[in-house]
Write an enzyme that holds these catalytic residues in place. Structure first.
Site, PDB file in Angstrom:
ATOM      1  N   HIS A   1       0.855  -1.185   0.000  1.00 14.59           N
ATOM      2  CA  HIS A   1       0.000   0.000   0.000  1.00 14.59           C
ATOM      3  C   HIS A   1       0.891   1.235   0.000  1.00 14.59           C
ATOM      4  CE1 HIS A   1      -3.072   2.882   1.161  1.00 14.59           C
ATOM      5  NE2 HIS A   1      -3.998   1.944   1.023  1.00 14.59           N
TER       6      HIS A   1
ATOM      7  N   ARG B   1      -6.692  10.355  -0.121  1.00 13.89           N
ATOM      8  CA  ARG B   1      -6.491  10.828  -1.496  1.00 13.89           C
ATOM      9  C   ARG B   1      -7.818  10.944  -2.233  1.00 13.89           C
ATOM     10  NH1 ARG B   1      -3.102   6.388  -3.513  1.00 13.89           N
ATOM     11  NH2 ARG B   1      -3.324   5.407  -1.466  1.00 13.89           N
TER      12      ARG B   1
END
Length: 606
Positions: free
Chosen positions: A236, A256
């Site tokens: 990740h 994000r």
């Protein structure tokens, strides 16, 4: 003779995360006797750490979304190594599974007109992730465990399964122990479902819980089941890098999705530097358009921070390696900048990302409404695992099923964010349904008493070595494995490093034969670790061997000595199986041709 307690059930589910509980619910609804074994307390499964949302083409925020788009996004993200039938079932059935979860009591965030709200996530063309702030996994587990308990499913908490038991070629039960007292338990079952999650704890830096050791993958392998795609490990892009005590702790992609941007130590958004050709038409080339996308502008293109996880992780590593990283070896993730764009941004961030706000405030002393976060890649997920039938989730070993992260096929070379939670729901349900049908039509098998006694003797052997000078410390072996995997089988790999890793793994396999522990069997972490090492080393070896075999770079697997994709390897999966001599065999298996109607969908979506 070692004593043990016995239990009898039609279906035994090993694992109490989202996949295990959803499987138990479905099997119980079919009228068979069901038990769930979990090595921690109910409600503590790693699923609670899945924060951003569950991917399902509900079309509540953007009505252009549908199962065909979701299907195509999943294949593109997986570099077309996915099992297309699994991707089809997943895309078609995930909306119903989410609505079902809502009907059972899950409280999702809402649109202004009262429908389930959906947010943007990396690799998804449209806003697709149904969410509960940034605590979606927690809400899912809360809902599923409540429903499971009310069905009367038997729950065995703080139990660990050590071996699966077979009669001939089929699985007929499992051998384990309770962690509180260390007493042995034998489960008789007509069908067993493996739903044990991932293997992140074989790496030094990981977002995974302590119990994510790959045990279920190893149990299935040693019971004769095939593994597939083990080389594809997802790192990740955003884990915490500071302070050291929480290094690797996950930072949801939802940051994000809500407008967070990645910057290097010069303050520059480096993700604009490298956009893959296959995503260029969908990706913005300027900050303003990317911001409009996160705010729901249907005509805007996505920001490059929402490209697939494998690509973002490699871009972050490039900045770090070339000296443009943050002081603690990461880069900066900035959500505070949105104060330039919207009023009341502080409250907006705290409402949309409550867990992230609390996590950084309490653990790092950082106020994310005012400051950027330091982030770096962390071992997060394995796309590979146990090979299963797409429809039934049965493995190549009769009576053994698998669902969730430990089962492979859906995600191919790289998983899209949010697909994991819908994976749990869709294929957990299917595993429970088909395991129950198998149990109804299969007579109870007979467990071999001699085999049980041999397993019990081997499990107690570390105590016998306590006084031996040659006894090995289980924690030291675990640390050595984690260091070698992080260093040699990480984000960037080479053939030379993979061969070196396999050499180290071979040496550790010799060491675990001599592993020792002291004390008694009750709540003994040394003993627990000693028994876990076989699983961890088995999975580590499978990853390294598959990575050495795949001489190309694709998705979560990047070979520095073979940096390009290969047409030949794009048509094969890497299969792993235990042979008659107990050795790990690796073979390349050509993927079946995609069904014509599914190929047509892919062509249309391009």
């Amino acid at each position: 003779m070692t004593n043990y307690e016995t239990y009898h059930h039609d279906v035994l589910v090993i694992g109490s995360g989202g996949a295990g509980l959803r499987a138990a619910i479905e099997a119980s609804a079919a009228g068979v006797s069901v038990a769930v074994v979990c090595r921690s307390l109910l409600g503590k499964a790693h699923t609670v750490m899945a924060e951003g949302g569950v991917a399902a083409a509900l079309g509540n925020v953007d009505d252009r979304d549908n199962w065909k788009v979701h299907f195509t996004d999943t294949l593109r993200g997986g570099q077309y190594l996915n099992n297309e039938r699994m991707a089809e079932l997943h895309a078609k059935e995930s909306p119903d599974r989410v609505r079902e979860l809502e009907a059972w009591g899950a409280v999702f965030d809402r649109t202004d007109d009262g429908r389930i709200l959906q947010r943007n996530f990396g690799g998804h063309k449209y806003p697709r992730l149904a969410h509960v702030g940034d605590r979606t996994g927690l809400e899912m587990i809360r809902t599923l465990q409540d429903y499971t308990i009310h069905l009367g499913v038997d729950i065995y908490q703080e139990f660990t399964i050590v071996n699966l038991l077979k009669e001939g070629d089929k699985v007929v039960g499992a051998f384990g122990y309770d962690r509180e007292k260390g007493l042995f338990k034998v489960f008789h079952a007509k069908a067993v479902i493996i739903a044990t999650g991932g293997m992140g704890r074989i790496y030094k830096i990981s977002s995974n819980s302590w119990d994510c050791t790959g045990s279920g993958i190893s149990l299935a392998y040693h019971a004769g089941a095939e593994l597939i795609d083990m080389e594809f490990v997802q790192f990740h892009p955003t884990g915490m890098v500071w302070p050291p005590s929480v290094r690797g702790l996950l930072i949801t992609e939802g940051v994000r999705g809500e407008g967070g941007v990645l910057r290097n130590n010069a303050g520059r958004r480096f993700m604009f530097d490298d956009v893959p050709e296959s995503y260029r038409a969908q990706t913005s080339t300027n900050e303003e358009e990317g911001w409009r996308y996160t705010q729901g502008d249907k005509n805007a293109k996505r920001p490059p921070e929402l490209l697939t996880r494998d690509h973002v992780a490699r871009c972050i590593m490039r900045e770090i390696r070339e000296g443009r990283g943050s002081p603690h070896g990461g880069v900066y993730l900035d959500i505070a900048w949105i104060k330039e764009k919207i009023p009341n941004a502080t409250e907006h961030i705290r409402r949309k990302l409550p867990s992230m706000y609390h996590q950084f405030k309490e653990l790092a002393g950082v106020d994310i409404t005012k400051e950027a976060m330091e982030v770096g890649p962390t071992t997060h997920y394995i796309m590979g695992g146990v090979k299963v039938d797409a429809d039934s989730q049965m493995t190549s070993t009769p009576g053994l099923f698998a669902a969730g992260e430990c089962a492979a096929g859906l995600h191919g070379a790289n998983r899209l964010g949010g697909n994991s939670l819908s994976d749990l729901l869709v294929f957990g349900k299917r595993a429970g349904e088909y395991a129950a049908a198998y149990a109804r039509n299969t007579p109870a098998g007979k467990i071999n008493e001699r085999e049980v006694q041999e397993i019990a003797t081997a499990a107690l052997a570390p105590f016998e070595r306590e006084s031996s000078a040659a006894g090995e410390n289980p924690f030291q072996i675990q640390y050595q494995l984690q260091d070698r995997m992080q260093e040699l089988v990480g984000i960037v790999r080479t053939g030379k490093e993979l061969e070196e890793a396999l050499k180290h793994i071979g040496e550790l396999k010799e060491k675990i034969i001599r592993v020792a522990c002291s004390g008694n069997r009750g709540y003994n972490p040394g003993w627990h670790t000693a028994l876990e090492l076989t699983h961890m080393i088995t999975v580590a070896e499978a990853i390294a061997r598959a990575a050495l075999q795949r001489k190309e770079s694709r998705g979560g697997h990047y070979r520095e000595d073979f940096p390009e994709k290969s047409d030949a390897f794009g048509k094969v999966n890497i299969n792993i199986k235990k042979d008659d001599k107990g050795e790990m065999t690796v073979t390349q298996v050509t993927k079946p041709k995609m069904r014509d109607d599914l190929q047509q969908i892919v062509n249309e979506m391009k």
